[in-house]
Design an enzyme around this catalytic site. Structure first.
Site, PDB file in Angstrom:
ATOM      1  N   ARG A  15      83.718  71.272  35.805  1.00 58.39           N
ATOM      2  CA  ARG A  15      83.706  72.635  35.826  1.00 58.39           C
ATOM      3  C   ARG A  15      83.322  73.188  37.481  1.00 58.39           C
ATOM      4  O   ARG A  15      82.436  74.098  37.880  1.00 58.39           O
ATOM      5  CB  ARG A  15      81.785  73.219  34.842  1.00 58.39           C
ATOM      6  CG  ARG A  15      82.497  72.526  33.894  1.00 58.39           C
ATOM      7  CD  ARG A  15      81.566  73.801  32.639  1.00 58.39           C
ATOM      8  NE  ARG A  15      80.327  72.333  32.757  1.00 58.39           N
ATOM      9  CZ  ARG A  15      78.969  72.700  32.491  1.00 58.39           C
ATOM     10  NH1 ARG A  15      78.698  73.346  32.285  1.00 58.39           N
ATOM     11  NH2 ARG A  15      77.977  71.204  32.333  1.00 58.39           N
ATOM     12  N   GLU A  16      84.094  72.945  38.149  1.00 58.39           N
ATOM     13  CA  GLU A  16      84.169  73.878  39.818  1.00 58.39           C
ATOM     14  C   GLU A  16      84.737  74.653  39.976  1.00 58.39           C
ATOM     15  O   GLU A  16      83.656  75.519  40.970  1.00 58.39           O
ATOM     16  CB  GLU A  16      84.801  73.080  40.751  1.00 58.39           C
ATOM     17  CG  GLU A  16      84.959  71.569  40.733  1.00 58.39           C
ATOM     18  CD  GLU A  16      86.489  70.780  39.193  1.00 58.39           C
ATOM     19  OE1 GLU A  16      86.104  71.680  38.217  1.00 58.39           O
ATOM     20  OE2 GLU A  16      86.665  69.306  39.699  1.00 58.39           O
ATOM     21  N   LYS A  18      82.293  77.158  38.217  1.00 63.29           N
ATOM     22  CA  LYS A  18      81.879  77.965  37.789  1.00 63.29           C
ATOM     23  C   LYS A  18      80.458  77.232  38.743  1.00 63.29           C
ATOM     24  O   LYS A  18      80.125  77.871  39.335  1.00 63.29           O
ATOM     25  CB  LYS A  18      81.052  77.001  36.062  1.00 63.29           C
ATOM     26  CG  LYS A  18      80.222  77.579  35.887  1.00 63.29           C
ATOM     27  CD  LYS A  18      79.249  76.985  34.446  1.00 63.29           C
ATOM     28  CE  LYS A  18      77.757  77.340  34.241  1.00 63.29           C
ATOM     29  NZ  LYS A  18      77.811  78.542  33.620  1.00 63.29           N
ATOM     30  N   GLU A 458      63.277  79.518  17.701  1.00 65.67           N
ATOM     31  CA  GLU A 458      64.688  78.915  17.924  1.00 65.67           C
ATOM     32  C   GLU A 458      64.424  78.225  18.594  1.00 65.67           C
ATOM     33  O   GLU A 458      65.783  77.878  19.343  1.00 65.67           O
ATOM     34  CB  GLU A 458      66.527  80.116  17.627  1.00 65.67           C
ATOM     35  CG  GLU A 458      65.981  81.367  16.526  1.00 65.67           C
ATOM     36  CD  GLU A 458      67.646  81.729  16.004  1.00 65.67           C
ATOM     37  OE1 GLU A 458      68.647  81.079  17.172  1.00 65.67           O
ATOM     38  OE2 GLU A 458      67.547  83.041  15.539  1.00 65.67           O
ATOM     39  N   ARG A 489      80.377  82.246  32.671  1.00 66.02           N
ATOM     40  CA  ARG A 489      79.785  80.883  31.779  1.00 66.02           C
ATOM     41  C   ARG A 489      80.060  80.750  30.705  1.00 66.02           C
ATOM     42  O   ARG A 489      81.789  81.231  29.983  1.00 66.02           O
ATOM     43  CB  ARG A 489      79.138  82.841  30.472  1.00 66.02           C
ATOM     44  CG  ARG A 489      77.950  82.337  29.329  1.00 66.02           C
ATOM     45  CD  ARG A 489      76.872  81.500  30.002  1.00 66.02           C
ATOM     46  NE  ARG A 489      75.916  82.541  29.585  1.00 66.02           N
ATOM     47  CZ  ARG A 489      74.995  83.051  29.531  1.00 66.02           C
ATOM     48  NH1 ARG A 489      74.853  83.072  28.470  1.00 66.02           N
ATOM     49  NH2 ARG A 489      74.164  84.023  30.171  1.00 66.02           N
ATOM     50  N   TRP A 535      83.069  80.035  15.744  1.00 64.74           N
ATOM     51  CA  TRP A 535      83.212  79.372  17.146  1.00 64.74           C
ATOM     52  C   TRP A 535      82.952  77.990  17.154  1.00 64.74           C
ATOM     53  O   TRP A 535      82.416  77.654  18.113  1.00 64.74           O
ATOM     54  CB  TRP A 535      81.807  79.666  17.534  1.00 64.74           C
ATOM     55  CG  TRP A 535      81.699  81.636  17.394  1.00 64.74           C
ATOM     56  CD1 TRP A 535      82.667  82.598  17.866  1.00 64.74           C
ATOM     57  CD2 TRP A 535      80.725  82.303  18.087  1.00 64.74           C
ATOM     58  NE1 TRP A 535      82.187  83.899  18.014  1.00 64.74           N
ATOM     59  CE2 TRP A 535      81.318  83.870  17.996  1.00 64.74           C
ATOM     60  CE3 TRP A 535      79.090  81.634  17.926  1.00 64.74           C
ATOM     61  CZ2 TRP A 535      79.871  84.839  18.448  1.00 64.74           C
ATOM     62  CZ3 TRP A 535      78.222  83.280  18.092  1.00 64.74           C
ATOM     63  CH2 TRP A 535      79.045  84.529  17.758  1.00 64.74           C
ATOM     64  N   HIS A 614      72.294  89.813  10.830  1.00 68.61           N
ATOM     65  CA  HIS A 614      72.139  90.218  12.031  1.00 68.61           C
ATOM     66  C   HIS A 614      73.985  90.199  12.158  1.00 68.61           C
ATOM     67  O   HIS A 614      74.300  89.144  12.675  1.00 68.61           O
ATOM     68  CB  HIS A 614      71.335  89.384  12.868  1.00 68.61           C
ATOM     69  CG  HIS A 614      71.593  90.052  13.904  1.00 68.61           C
ATOM     70  ND1 HIS A 614      71.535  91.522  15.054  1.00 68.61           N
ATOM     71  CD2 HIS A 614      72.299  89.126  15.265  1.00 68.61           C
ATOM     72  CE1 HIS A 614      71.805  91.518  15.939  1.00 68.61           C
ATOM     73  NE2 HIS A 614      72.031  90.105  16.585  1.00 68.61           N
ATOM     74  N   HIS A 667      70.280  93.145  26.514  1.00 67.31           N
ATOM     75  CA  HIS A 667      71.606  92.341  27.329  1.00 67.31           C
ATOM     76  C   HIS A 667      71.508  94.044  28.471  1.00 67.31           C
ATOM     77  O   HIS A 667      72.218  93.369  30.188  1.00 67.31           O
ATOM     78  CB  HIS A 667      72.901  92.718  27.170  1.00 67.31           C
ATOM     79  CG  HIS A 667      73.034  91.866  25.484  1.00 67.31           C
ATOM     80  ND1 HIS A 667      73.607  90.700  25.414  1.00 67.31           N
ATOM     81  CD2 HIS A 667      73.058  92.162  24.855  1.00 67.31           C
ATOM     82  CE1 HIS A 667      73.009  90.255  24.402  1.00 67.31           C
ATOM     83  NE2 HIS A 667      73.810  90.974  23.427  1.00 67.31           N
TER      84      HIS A 667
HETATM   85  N1  GLN Z   1      69.232  85.043  16.085  1.00 65.56           N
HETATM   86  C1  GLN Z   1      70.541  84.870  16.968  1.00 65.56           C
HETATM   87  C2  GLN Z   1      68.679  85.281  18.126  1.00 65.56           C
HETATM   88  O1  GLN Z   1      68.169  85.480  18.047  1.00 65.56           O
HETATM   89  C3  GLN Z   1      71.068  85.468  16.741  1.00 65.56           C
HETATM   90  C4  GLN Z   1      71.778  85.796  17.670  1.00 65.56           C
HETATM   91  C5  GLN Z   1      73.658  86.601  17.437  1.00 65.56           C
HETATM   92  O2  GLN Z   1      73.280  87.427  17.199  1.00 65.56           O
HETATM   93  N2  GLN Z   1      74.563  86.929  19.383  1.00 65.56           N
HETATM   94  O3  GLN Z   1      69.707  84.238  18.777  1.00 65.56           O
HETATM   95 ZN    ZN Z   2      72.683  89.722  18.770  1.00 70.23          ZN
END
Ligand code: GLN
Ligand code: ZN
Length: 732
Positions: A15-16, A18, A458, A489, A535, A614, A667
């Site tokens: 990962r140089e 990064k 979490e 990233r 993923w 979500h 974000h």
């Molecule tokens: N439950 C996750 C969080 O709160 C949802 C993250 C996502 O949607 N990418 O981080």
């Molecule tokens: Zn999200």
């Protein structure tokens, strides 16, 4: 027969990439040092290619992203030094990030104004050609104009802008030619999308104009088949690259249209996106088939990867801990180059090495036939009305309930304790206690702020997919299998190699603990089956829907356990459900039928439990009818950005569920803003009615700092109260 490879990862073995760039951002090294470090990474990349293949492009390297670099080449943004370069990429007014086709790589989205002036501002391919002059016979890399424009945000007419852009490309190509660069590797993955007849015409006309005589252009497509392939035969290009893995239909298309004798066919037969090791003998057979249907002789055929190799980690060499059983089924990027060489050698009669390599592989996926139409298991509309009443009785929520999406900030201390735990320096007992302390402290914080539905935070999860993969049977995770997600990233996709089962609890410990100390309902947070699948890498030959149903079953078992133990709300996150969809319209319905079914299996618990989902984004105008088939009671989406234009996808449709539009763009680096919150709320109330609106941030808060979070959440709760007051005459 030649070998041809492209898109080798730029991350570096250790990962140089990064490290160097992040050191530069932190001021630890200067521009000169950065350039020299990254040139070394590039040299290493070239060495990998050189060792295994005949042809590879020069100048694929980028300091951030190639779509962004293309915007700089044509002067859409100014690029005077690395300061401005990285400012566009990640500064205050950074370009938007979007998924690159249906992959997990994010590119920077150039915004193109009405009537743009494209000017050749930076001849990037020429500068790489000069820097790496000893490889001058290789083609130089360029993203093609159609792809560049389809991926940009355009504020004007596509056709006219495309024509103008092609004029600018012509200048670039002429300048290259004048500087003795004759070979070009031109990537047009967007040719694999659904391309309208009108666009095909415009591509053909403009391409003919754009390419000066005397250039050798390899036009490379990937991620799907090219439905209008025969039109490309008219273009003045010397080679065409096709993806025969994701674009299986390319064989039938070739069968129908043949292939011109005066062009070369670059056959993408070694998987660039997924790491299942190739069976060399089968690849050679497949190559024979391509030869037969295209009626080409081997001088006009090259063996290549199906799509850029940067979707794979650099090499398997760094994986000491993987069991040999799994390792022998894998190939990462370097191993893909090796396979390309093995295929050409096999073809020439050297079969021994190839055989010993592939013997360990399970062979190609022979997909079993699957039912074409799944019952999505969607509940009837009336069921949601009944559920709403039931939930209201149980939860007794106020109007405009407030909540978060799940995660709370993870700081340096937390990451260090986790890292020490993984290394074995912190015991499981101490680690568990540490996490419990965090949960307790954040339950208290949420309570103080006055949120209505709490989460455990979490803290035990590094990554919402890796965490589940490490607990489920059927997965392995790697030590160094990093791939770039965006910028610097990187993440490590887990690998599915066997039947997926839930043999132990996934989230119970933390969720139950949180609920045991919380005075209010705690929402259980699970990652949905499609997102786990999307993923991860997959080594199994079963159809994806089969694996997805297994995952759904496992998640459902967890959800049931949560439900049996007083957890009254369960959220199943599916941020990948849209991006994982096939690129071609004709394939979407089948995909969504099993994707929705998977969600509905995962969420099948007692009707008393309120199901949330979500999705992370909100632009789902095109798929809203599928979203409606998902059995959730509340959906949280992104909405704070760009003046809350978001819930528009719901306009004009019957939607009898509740929605939590994100009122704070987490974000963006800025705190929540009361005007923005009210704006989102007002618009949502108009569309959904005041009884159906929740209030929450856009997404999880994992990457934010607590100081920023605290005030923003307080503001959200304060505004919720104001709105409750405003609508207090409504009977809940
Ligand atoms: N439950 C996750 C969080 O709160 C949802 C993250 C996502 O949607 N990418 O981080
Ligand atoms: Zn999200």
């Amino acid at each position: 027969m030649k070998s041809y490879a492209y898109g080798f990862p730029r991350l570096g073995k250790r990962r140089e990439f990064k490290k160097s760039i992040e050191d530069f951002w932190e001021g630890k090294i200067d521009e000169k040092q950065l350039v020299s470090l990254l040139n070394a990474v590039e040299e290493e990349r070239i060495c990998f290619y050189k060792e295994y293949v005949d042809v590879f492009p020069l100048g694929e390297f980028t300091y951030y992203d190639n779509i962004f670099d293309t915007a700089l080449i044509f002067g859409i943004y100014n690029f005077s030094n690395f300061g401005t370069y990285f400012n566009h990429a990640r500064g205050k007014r950074a370009l938007e990030l979007r998924k690159y086709f249906n992959t997990n790589y994010h590119y920077l989205v150039p915004a193109i104004e009405k009537n743009p002036e494209f000017k050749l501002s930076w001849n990037k391919p020429l500068s790489y050609f000069k820097t790496f002059f000893s490889f001058k016979d290789n083609p130089v890399f360029l993203i093609g104009p159609y792809t560049f424009l389809r991926l940009s945000r355009l504020n004007g007419n596509f056709d006219k802008t495309f024509e103008k852009l092609c004029v600018a490309y012509k200048k670039l190509l002429s300048e290259l030619k004048n500087n003795h660069v004759h070979n070009i590797h031109l990537e047009e993955p967007a040719f694999c999308l659904d391309v309208t007849k009108k666009d095909v015409k415009s591509i053909v006309n403009n391409y003919k104009e754009m390419i000066p005589g005397g250039l050798d252009i390899n036009l490379v497509t990937y991620y799907e088949s090219v439905d209008f392939l025969s039109y490309l035969y008219e273009l003045p290009v010397s080679g065409i690259g096709l993806d025969f893995i994701a674009g299986r239909d390319n064989i039938a298309i070739l069968k129908k249209n043949g292939f011109p004798k005066d062009k070369k066919l670059i056959c993408g037969i070694v998987d660039g996106k997924a790491p299942l090791r190739s069976n060399i003998e089968e690849k050679v057979k497949f190559l024979e088939l391509i030869k037969r249907v295209s009626k080409l002789n081997e001088d006009n055929i090259s063996v290549s990867n199906s799509s850029p190799l940067f979707h794979l980690p650099v090499t398997l060499d760094n994986e000491e801990n993987l069991s040999s059983n799994v390792k022998s089924k894998l190939s990462f990027a370097k191993e893909r180059l090796y396979e390309i060489r093995l295929i050409t050698q096999f073809y020439e009669g050297q079969t021994k090495e190839a055989r010993s390599w592939s013997n360990k592989a399970t062979g190609e996926s022979v997909s079993n036939t699957v039912k074409k139409d799944f019952d999505t298991l969607t509940l009837p509309p009336k069921a949601f009305v009944n559920r709403k009443k039931l939930h209201q009785k149980i939860l007794n929520l106020p109007l405009f309930p407030t909540t978060t999406i799940g995660s709370f900030p993870q700081d340096k201390e937390l990451r260090k304790v986790r890292f020490d735990f993984i290394k074995g320096e912190v015991s499981l007992h101490d680690y568990d206690n540490f996490i419990r302390d965090r949960i307790a402290s954040f339950i208290e914080k949420q309570e103080e702020i006055g949120l209505d539905i709490l989460t455990h935070g979490e803290f035990e999860r590094t990554d919402m997919v890796e965490f589940f993969a490490q607990k489920l049977t059927g997965f392995v995770t790697t030590q160094n299998g990093w791939v770039i997600s965006y910028g610097t990233r990187a993440y490590r996709p887990p690998i599915i190699y066997d039947k997926i089962k839930r043999e132990k609890s996934l989230t119970l410990k933390e969720t139950f603990y949180a609920q045991s100390i919380a005075p209010k309902p705690v929402k259980g947070i699970l990652t949905g089956p499609i997102t786990i699948l999307a993923w991860s890498y997959n080594l199994r030959s079963n159809p994806l829907c089969v694996i997805s149903f297994e995952l759904a079953q496992a998640i459902c078992e967890e959800a049931k356990k949560l439900a049996q133990n007083e957890i009254k709300i369960i959220q199943i996150d599916e941020p990948a459900i849209r991006e994982f969809a096939p690129l071609k319209k004709r394939k979407k319905d089948f995909y969504f039928s099993w994707a929705v079914r998977s969600f509905n299996i995962a969420s099948r618990v007692l009707p008393e439990v309120q199901i949330h989902t979500h999705l992370c984004y909100s632009e789902f105008s095109e798929i809203i009818n599928w979203i409606k088939k998902m059995n959730f009671d509340v959906i949280t989406i992104e909405a704070a950005r760009e003046g809350a234009r978001i819930p528009d996808s719901f306009k004009g449709i019957k939607f009898n569920r509740a929605i939590g539009p994100g009122v704070w763009d987490i974000h963006s680096k800025y705190p929540a803003d009361s005007k923005a919150i009210r704006n989102v709320l007002d618009k949502s109330i108009k569309i959904f009615g005041p009884k159906n609106v929740w209030i929450n941030p856009d997404c999880g808060l994992k990457t934010r700092k607590w100081e920023e979070v605290e005030n923003s959440l307080k503001l959200i709760v304060k505004i919720a109260k104001i709105y409750r007051n405003k609508f207090k005459n409504l009977v809940v």
